[in-house]
Scaffold this active site. Structure first.
Site, mmCIF file in Angstrom:
data_model
loop_
_atom_site.group_PDB
_atom_site.id
_atom_site.type_symbol
_atom_site.label_atom_id
_atom_site.label_comp_id
_atom_site.label_asym_id
_atom_site.label_seq_id
_atom_site.Cartn_x
_atom_site.Cartn_y
_atom_site.Cartn_z
ATOM 1 C CB THR A 96 -4.066 -0.356 -2.301
ATOM 2 O OG1 THR A 96 -4.869 0.814 -2.401
ATOM 3 C CG2 THR A 96 -4.198 -1.175 -3.565
ATOM 4 C CE LYS A 171 -6.543 1.444 -5.349
ATOM 5 N NZ LYS A 171 -6.733 2.862 -5.198
ATOM 6 C CE LYS A 239 0.817 -0.327 -2.218
ATOM 7 N NZ LYS A 239 -0.528 -0.220 -1.676
HETATM 8 N N1 LIG Z 1 -1.796 8.507 -1.992
HETATM 9 C C1 LIG Z 1 -2.771 8.203 -2.822
HETATM 10 O O1 LIG Z 1 -3.111 8.968 -3.743
HETATM 11 C C2 LIG Z 1 -3.544 6.905 -2.641
HETATM 12 C C3 LIG Z 1 -4.741 6.734 -3.345
HETATM 13 C C4 LIG Z 1 -5.467 5.557 -3.164
HETATM 14 C C5 LIG Z 1 -4.979 4.557 -2.328
HETATM 15 N N2 LIG Z 1 -3.787 4.740 -1.671
HETATM 16 C C6 LIG Z 1 -3.314 3.651 -0.795
HETATM 17 O O2 LIG Z 1 -3.524 4.050 0.547
HETATM 18 C C7 LIG Z 1 -2.480 3.532 1.366
HETATM 19 C C8 LIG Z 1 -1.785 4.679 2.093
HETATM 20 O O3 LIG Z 1 -1.266 5.580 1.136
HETATM 21 P P1 LIG Z 1 -0.658 7.000 1.565
HETATM 22 O O4 LIG Z 1 -0.456 7.755 0.293
HETATM 23 O O5 LIG Z 1 -1.472 7.590 2.665
HETATM 24 O O6 LIG Z 1 0.758 6.539 2.129
HETATM 25 P P2 LIG Z 1 1.812 7.354 3.044
HETATM 26 O O7 LIG Z 1 1.590 8.819 2.927
HETATM 27 O O8 LIG Z 1 3.149 6.805 2.730
HETATM 28 O O9 LIG Z 1 1.391 6.934 4.534
HETATM 29 C C9 LIG Z 1 1.519 5.619 4.978
HETATM 30 C C10 LIG Z 1 1.046 5.559 6.421
HETATM 31 O O10 LIG Z 1 1.151 4.217 6.881
HETATM 32 C C11 LIG Z 1 1.991 4.179 8.037
HETATM 33 N N3 LIG Z 1 2.743 2.934 8.001
HETATM 34 C C12 LIG Z 1 3.391 2.402 6.934
HETATM 35 N N4 LIG Z 1 3.962 1.242 7.275
HETATM 36 C C13 LIG Z 1 3.678 1.044 8.575
HETATM 37 C C14 LIG Z 1 4.005 0.019 9.492
HETATM 38 N N5 LIG Z 1 4.712 -1.051 9.128
HETATM 39 N N6 LIG Z 1 3.552 0.133 10.758
HETATM 40 C C15 LIG Z 1 2.838 1.206 11.124
HETATM 41 N N7 LIG Z 1 2.495 2.219 10.305
HETATM 42 C C16 LIG Z 1 2.916 2.125 9.041
HETATM 43 C C17 LIG Z 1 2.885 5.399 7.914
HETATM 44 O O11 LIG Z 1 3.378 5.739 9.192
HETATM 45 P P3 LIG Z 1 4.655 6.734 9.356
HETATM 46 O O12 LIG Z 1 4.098 8.124 9.238
HETATM 47 O O13 LIG Z 1 5.170 6.435 10.697
HETATM 48 O O14 LIG Z 1 5.618 6.386 8.250
HETATM 49 C C18 LIG Z 1 1.879 6.410 7.371
HETATM 50 O O15 LIG Z 1 1.024 6.873 8.389
HETATM 51 C C19 LIG Z 1 -1.549 2.724 0.441
HETATM 52 O O16 LIG Z 1 -1.933 1.378 0.450
HETATM 53 C C20 LIG Z 1 -1.830 3.351 -0.933
HETATM 54 O O17 LIG Z 1 -1.571 2.438 -1.986
HETATM 55 C C21 LIG Z 1 -3.064 5.904 -1.805
#
Ligand SMILES: NC(=O)c1ccc[n+]([C@@H]2O[C@H](COP(=O)([O-])OP(=O)(O)OC[C@H]3O[C@@H](n4cnc5c(N)ncnc54)[C@H](OP(=O)(O)O)[C@@H]3O)[C@@H](O)[C@H]2O)c1
Length: 287
Positions: A96, A171, A239
């Site tokens: 997102t 979104k 965010k």
């Molecule tokens: N969680 C939800 O319910 C949900 C629902 C819809 C949309 N989203 C969106 O989907 C996206 C991911 O969400 P998530 O919940 O999966 O987040 P998360 O669990 O915090 O995972 C983030 C992932 O991105 C990687 N990452 C972050 N910054 C990075 C960087 N600078 N370089 C390389 N890798 C990086 C992290 O790697 P590391 O493991 O090394 O930290 C991890 O694999 C976000 O944009 C969020 O807004 C989330």
């Protein structure tokens, strides 16, 4: 199909797993390589040490990281997705992020002879784990048609919204609508508890009428119990809202009430609720 997945977080880990289970040959990259190795032991597939290496030889590369800066970090530069992705292949970003970033990446892809789709998802952790996400896509129709059957591995529904950037704009609308629904539910349930109503009976009854919603069906009871351990965190929604506020400013769209709700989420963060899920708006009311 040979594909890669960059970012094995709450969302990416199961999404990449569904691709592998659907029979695709998946290579994953995660900044913290231990997570990539854990994924490999769960699902098989390959692990790469940079996004560029993961993208090499792939027909599609998916990413799902945190915010605009994170997407830039995994996509640009010598080790980034663009430098490894073959000409004619597709980069699909499920993060997102802003519509501006999508347009920027779309134009880089075009210069390189690659393709780009912005494709944020909705459905949360449970949607990712169960492979039933909704995907809002921006990009060319022909590219979307190539990608859609592959995304079906983790999506129940994908919709092309328009040119690059349109997925992110859709979104933003999703986020604006859902936080307003959560606040309505929080106020209603607080009222019900103050009035001494049986909230199980109440939810069962009004959930079948005009006030019914996904939030009411899935979070109503847990909000009454003040349980906030259901994935999508306050930090993430703030965010997402900040991206929507920036876009609204440019569009001249009024988000007065949504801004007030963002202030409530800020209060929750200040009280230590950063990782609570978004239904925690009701925590502002004493039970
Ligand atoms: N969680 C939800 O319910 C949900 C629902 C819809 C949309 N989203 C969106 O989907 C996206 C991911 O969400 P998530 O919940 O999966 O987040 P998360 O669990 O915090 O995972 C983030 C992932 O991105 C990687 N990452 C972050 N910054 C990075 C960087 N600078 N370089 C390389 N890798 C990086 C992290 O790697 P590391 O493991 O090394 O930290 C991890 O694999 C976000 O944009 C969020 O807004 C989330």
């Amino acid at each position: 199909m040979k594909v890669a997945f960059i970012g094995l977080g709450v969302m990416g880990y199961p999404m990449a797993g569904h691709l592998q289970k659907a029979g695709h040959q998946v290579c994953v990259y995660n900044r913290n390589n231990d997570k990539a190795l854990a994924w490999q032991s769960d699902f098989g597939g390959d692990v790469a040490l940079t996004p560029a290496l993961a993208a090499a030889d792939c027909e599609i590369v998916f990413s799902c990281v945190g915010n605009d800066d994170d997407v830039r970090q995994v996509s640009l530069g010598e080790d980034g997705i663009f430098s490894g992705l073959p000409k004619g292949s597709i980069f699909i970003d499920h993060t997102t992020a802003s519509a501006e970033l999508a347009i920027e990446l779309g134009s880089i892809a075009e210069q390189n002879g690659q393709y780009f789709l912005d494709a944020p998802v909705s459905g949360g952790q449970a949607g990712a784990e169960n492979g039933v996400l909704t995907v809002m896509v921006g990009g060319d129709e022909v590219v979307f048609e190539r990608a859609e059957p592959v995304m079906d591995a983790f999506a129940r529904f994908s919709q092309l919204m328009g040119p690059v950037g349109s997925g992110q704009l859709a979104k933003m609308v999703n986020q604006i609508c859902f936080v307003n629904t959560v606040q309505g539910l929080a106020e209603g349930l607080n009222f019900a508890q103050k009035a001494g109503l049986d909230t199980d009976k109440l939810l069962d009854t009004i959930g079948k009428g005009a006030a019914g919603s996904w939030q009411m069906d899935n979070r109503g009871k847990t909000m009454c119990d003040r349980e906030f351990d259901f994935g999508f965190a306050v930090d993430w929604v703030r965010k997402d809202l900040s991206i929507a506020f920036e876009a609204a400013e440019k569009l001249g769209a009024d988000l007065t009430v949504t801004k007030q709700l963002d202030g409530y989420y800020k209060e929750i963060q200040e009280n230590g609720g950063n990782r609570w899920d978004t239904s925690s708006l009701i925590s502002r009311f004493k039970k």
